[in-house]
Scaffold this motif. Structure first.
Motif, PDB file in Angstrom:
ATOM      1  N   LEU A 251     -50.668 -55.563 -48.514  1.00 28.97           N
ATOM      2  CA  LEU A 251     -51.270 -55.762 -47.335  1.00 28.97           C
ATOM      3  C   LEU A 251     -52.831 -56.351 -47.511  1.00 28.97           C
ATOM      4  O   LEU A 251     -53.128 -56.225 -48.654  1.00 28.97           O
ATOM      5  CB  LEU A 251     -50.993 -54.468 -47.018  1.00 28.97           C
ATOM      6  N   ASN A 252     -53.163 -56.841 -46.725  1.00 29.67           N
ATOM      7  CA  ASN A 252     -54.359 -56.469 -46.374  1.00 29.67           C
ATOM      8  C   ASN A 252     -55.269 -55.755 -45.714  1.00 29.67           C
ATOM      9  O   ASN A 252     -54.922 -55.255 -44.692  1.00 29.67           O
ATOM     10  CB  ASN A 252     -54.916 -57.992 -45.918  1.00 29.67           C
ATOM     11  N   MET A 253     -56.064 -55.197 -46.446  1.00 29.18           N
ATOM     12  CA  MET A 253     -57.399 -54.415 -45.234  1.00 29.18           C
ATOM     13  C   MET A 253     -58.029 -54.814 -44.780  1.00 29.18           C
ATOM     14  O   MET A 253     -59.388 -54.915 -45.692  1.00 29.18           O
ATOM     15  CB  MET A 253     -57.468 -52.866 -46.604  1.00 29.18           C
ATOM     16  N   ASN A 254     -59.047 -54.337 -43.633  1.00 28.67           N
ATOM     17  CA  ASN A 254     -59.931 -55.165 -43.436  1.00 28.67           C
ATOM     18  C   ASN A 254     -60.958 -54.130 -43.107  1.00 28.67           C
ATOM     19  O   ASN A 254     -62.326 -54.662 -42.177  1.00 28.67           O
ATOM     20  CB  ASN A 254     -59.590 -55.935 -41.960  1.00 28.67           C
ATOM     21  N   ARG A 255     -61.177 -53.093 -43.663  1.00 25.15           N
ATOM     22  CA  ARG A 255     -62.186 -52.460 -43.071  1.00 25.15           C
ATOM     23  C   ARG A 255     -61.136 -51.292 -43.565  1.00 25.15           C
ATOM     24  O   ARG A 255     -60.366 -50.388 -43.236  1.00 25.15           O
ATOM     25  CB  ARG A 255     -62.766 -51.975 -41.546  1.00 25.15           C
ATOM     26  N   ILE A 256     -62.927 -49.741 -44.500  1.00 28.57           N
ATOM     27  CA  ILE A 256     -62.759 -48.696 -44.362  1.00 28.57           C
ATOM     28  C   ILE A 256     -63.787 -48.188 -43.916  1.00 28.57           C
ATOM     29  O   ILE A 256     -64.948 -48.874 -44.790  1.00 28.57           O
ATOM     30  CB  ILE A 256     -62.226 -48.248 -46.022  1.00 28.57           C
ATOM     31  N   GLU A 257     -63.941 -46.886 -43.212  1.00 30.18           N
ATOM     32  CA  GLU A 257     -64.898 -45.784 -43.084  1.00 30.18           C
ATOM     33  C   GLU A 257     -64.436 -44.687 -43.262  1.00 30.18           C
ATOM     34  O   GLU A 257     -63.680 -44.425 -43.142  1.00 30.18           O
ATOM     35  CB  GLU A 257     -65.794 -46.157 -41.540  1.00 30.18           C
ATOM     36  N   SER A 258     -65.627 -44.005 -43.517  1.00 31.33           N
ATOM     37  CA  SER A 258     -65.220 -42.444 -43.795  1.00 31.33           C
ATOM     38  C   SER A 258     -65.925 -41.606 -42.690  1.00 31.33           C
ATOM     39  O   SER A 258     -67.439 -41.878 -42.876  1.00 31.33           O
ATOM     40  CB  SER A 258     -65.100 -42.086 -45.660  1.00 31.33           C
ATOM     41  N   ILE A 259     -65.687 -40.248 -42.566  1.00 35.19           N
ATOM     42  CA  ILE A 259     -66.251 -39.150 -41.967  1.00 35.19           C
ATOM     43  C   ILE A 259     -66.249 -37.649 -42.180  1.00 35.19           C
ATOM     44  O   ILE A 259     -65.388 -37.412 -42.987  1.00 35.19           O
ATOM     45  CB  ILE A 259     -66.265 -39.236 -39.882  1.00 35.19           C
ATOM     46  N   VAL A 260     -66.837 -36.704 -42.742  1.00 31.96           N
ATOM     47  CA  VAL A 260     -66.788 -35.771 -43.144  1.00 31.96           C
ATOM     48  C   VAL A 260     -66.439 -34.802 -42.435  1.00 31.96           C
ATOM     49  O   VAL A 260     -67.420 -34.500 -41.122  1.00 31.96           O
ATOM     50  CB  VAL A 260     -68.393 -35.320 -44.060  1.00 31.96           C
ATOM     51  N   ASP A 267     -64.862 -32.842 -47.816  1.00 33.85           N
ATOM     52  CA  ASP A 267     -63.325 -33.000 -47.332  1.00 33.85           C
ATOM     53  C   ASP A 267     -63.451 -34.364 -46.437  1.00 33.85           C
ATOM     54  O   ASP A 267     -64.507 -34.632 -45.856  1.00 33.85           O
ATOM     55  CB  ASP A 267     -62.072 -32.433 -47.129  1.00 33.85           C
ATOM     56  N   TYR A 268     -62.697 -35.601 -46.407  1.00 36.08           N
ATOM     57  CA  TYR A 268     -63.502 -36.897 -45.380  1.00 36.08           C
ATOM     58  C   TYR A 268     -61.384 -36.991 -44.773  1.00 36.08           C
ATOM     59  O   TYR A 268     -60.687 -37.344 -45.076  1.00 36.08           O
ATOM     60  CB  TYR A 268     -63.426 -37.652 -46.267  1.00 36.08           C
ATOM     61  N   ARG A 269     -62.398 -37.343 -43.501  1.00 35.34           N
ATOM     62  CA  ARG A 269     -61.438 -38.506 -43.140  1.00 35.34           C
ATOM     63  C   ARG A 269     -61.560 -39.657 -43.307  1.00 35.34           C
ATOM     64  O   ARG A 269     -62.688 -40.452 -42.438  1.00 35.34           O
ATOM     65  CB  ARG A 269     -61.312 -38.154 -41.072  1.00 35.34           C
ATOM     66  N   PHE A 270     -60.763 -41.018 -43.032  1.00 36.26           N
ATOM     67  CA  PHE A 270     -60.625 -41.665 -43.455  1.00 36.26           C
ATOM     68  C   PHE A 270     -59.704 -42.752 -41.769  1.00 36.26           C
ATOM     69  O   PHE A 270     -59.242 -42.762 -42.584  1.00 36.26           O
ATOM     70  CB  PHE A 270     -60.199 -42.864 -44.878  1.00 36.26           C
ATOM     71  N   PHE A 271     -60.386 -43.985 -42.419  1.00 35.62           N
ATOM     72  CA  PHE A 271     -59.903 -44.656 -40.967  1.00 35.62           C
ATOM     73  C   PHE A 271     -60.058 -46.272 -41.359  1.00 35.62           C
ATOM     74  O   PHE A 271     -60.857 -47.016 -42.174  1.00 35.62           O
ATOM     75  CB  PHE A 271     -61.002 -45.207 -39.889  1.00 35.62           C
TER      76      PHE A 271
END
Length: 304
Positions: A251-260, A267-271
């Motif tokens: 699969l192709n991932m186009n973007r990843i970001e995170s927020i604490v 802990d992080y939440r990833f998008f």
């Protein structure tokens, strides 16, 4: 007498063949494990079982170096075993429904949408055929199909209006105007339990990307982009192992970001944005795996 390098390599090749043979034999047993779990409904991922197993194989080694290596090797082997099981579960129709209803088109007549300052011009362009259409007889504007537009001061205020059902949709910029990041904005979508229906490009510039958001879990036909979010602890390899589900399924991932989301513990939440449709078998496999192993896994939208 020291062995010649070519002889040493022959011995290594022999061992490698044995390792591959044993790996394939292990994966055959994995199929039997999957059959058992399919028939009994037992979960694929058993964290305590894997924790105990990794400690056991690490204890079998005879030095700190090989102990660490054995643990890392078996982390990968067990990860591949789970992926094979997820694949078999999907093939047997054990993929849990996502709850998304597919529709052909959106109808904005008699609806209302909220926007913020930076998305007003794009919102009026996006909803142009529904906002203030001229009457057929040339008289006053025809309000029969008007989509009302409501100005809000912030993303948070816009989300509150949708939650209170004061509007049907949100039309908001993907990026935060100040920082350029999207994670804080997407975090609100996840927090309020909303879904992305469509992405709109007012221009090729990244700052001119907008998303249409709603309360309903809908997906437009032809959707080819998926946004997911999940939480992962600040532990060695946690994100790597979750992302390996994407690699395994090509699969192709186009973007990843995170927020604490937590400082103690961190802990992080990833998008993530992925290419694909929820009906694709590879997407089903990856979502089944990530959803089983990540905390608070959510699909924020399957859109186009």
């Amino acid at each position: 007498m020291m062995k010649d390098l070519s002889e040493i390599r022959k011995d290594i090749d022999k061992i490698d063949r044995q390792i591959v043979d044993l790996y394939e034999e292990r994966m055959m047993l994995t199929t039997q494990v999957a059959d058992y779990k399919i028939s009994t409904g037992k979960q694929v991922f058993d964290p305590q079982r894997e924790h105990d197993k990794l400690n056991a194989v690490a204890d079998m080694a005879h030095s700190d170096f090989t102990s660490h290596g054995a643990r890392e090797l078996f982390e990968h082997i067990m990860s591949m075993s789970r992926k094979k099981q997820y694949q078999l579960l999907t093939e047997h129709g054990k993929f849990a429904p996502t709850g998304f209803a597919e529709i052909g088109a959106l109808d904005f007549s008699h609806a209302a949408a909220a926007y913020i300052d930076t998305s007003e011009a794009a919102a009026r362009q996006y909803f142009s055929q529904w906002v203030g259409r001229p009457a057929k007889d040339g008289g006053n504007a025809d309000a029969s199909g008007v989509c009302g537009l409501l100005h809000c001061e912030s993303w948070r205020e816009a989300c509150e209006t949708l939650q209170k059902e004061e509007v049907n949709y949100l039309f908001l910029p993907v990026q935060d105007p100040a920082s350029g990041y999207v994670s804080a904005n997407y975090n609100l979508v996840a927090e309020y339990g909303f879904y992305i229906l469509e992405e709109y490009h007012a221009s090729p510039e990244p700052k001119d990307r907008y998303i249409l958001i709603a309360r309903d879990r809908l997906s437009l036909s032809g959707a080819d982009k998926i946004t997911i979010c999940f939480e992962a602890p600040d532990a060695c390899g946690s994100l790597y192992h979750l992302m390996s589900h994407l690699t395994y399924n090509n699969l192709n991932m186009n973007r990843i970001e995170s927020i604490v989301i937590s400082r103690d513990p961190l802990d992080y939440r990833f998008f993530m944005d992925l290419s694909g449709n929820l009906n694709d078998s590879a997407i089903k496999n990856a979502i089944l795996g990530m959803g089983s192993e990540a905390r608070n896994f959510k699909i924020l939208g399957n859109y186009r």
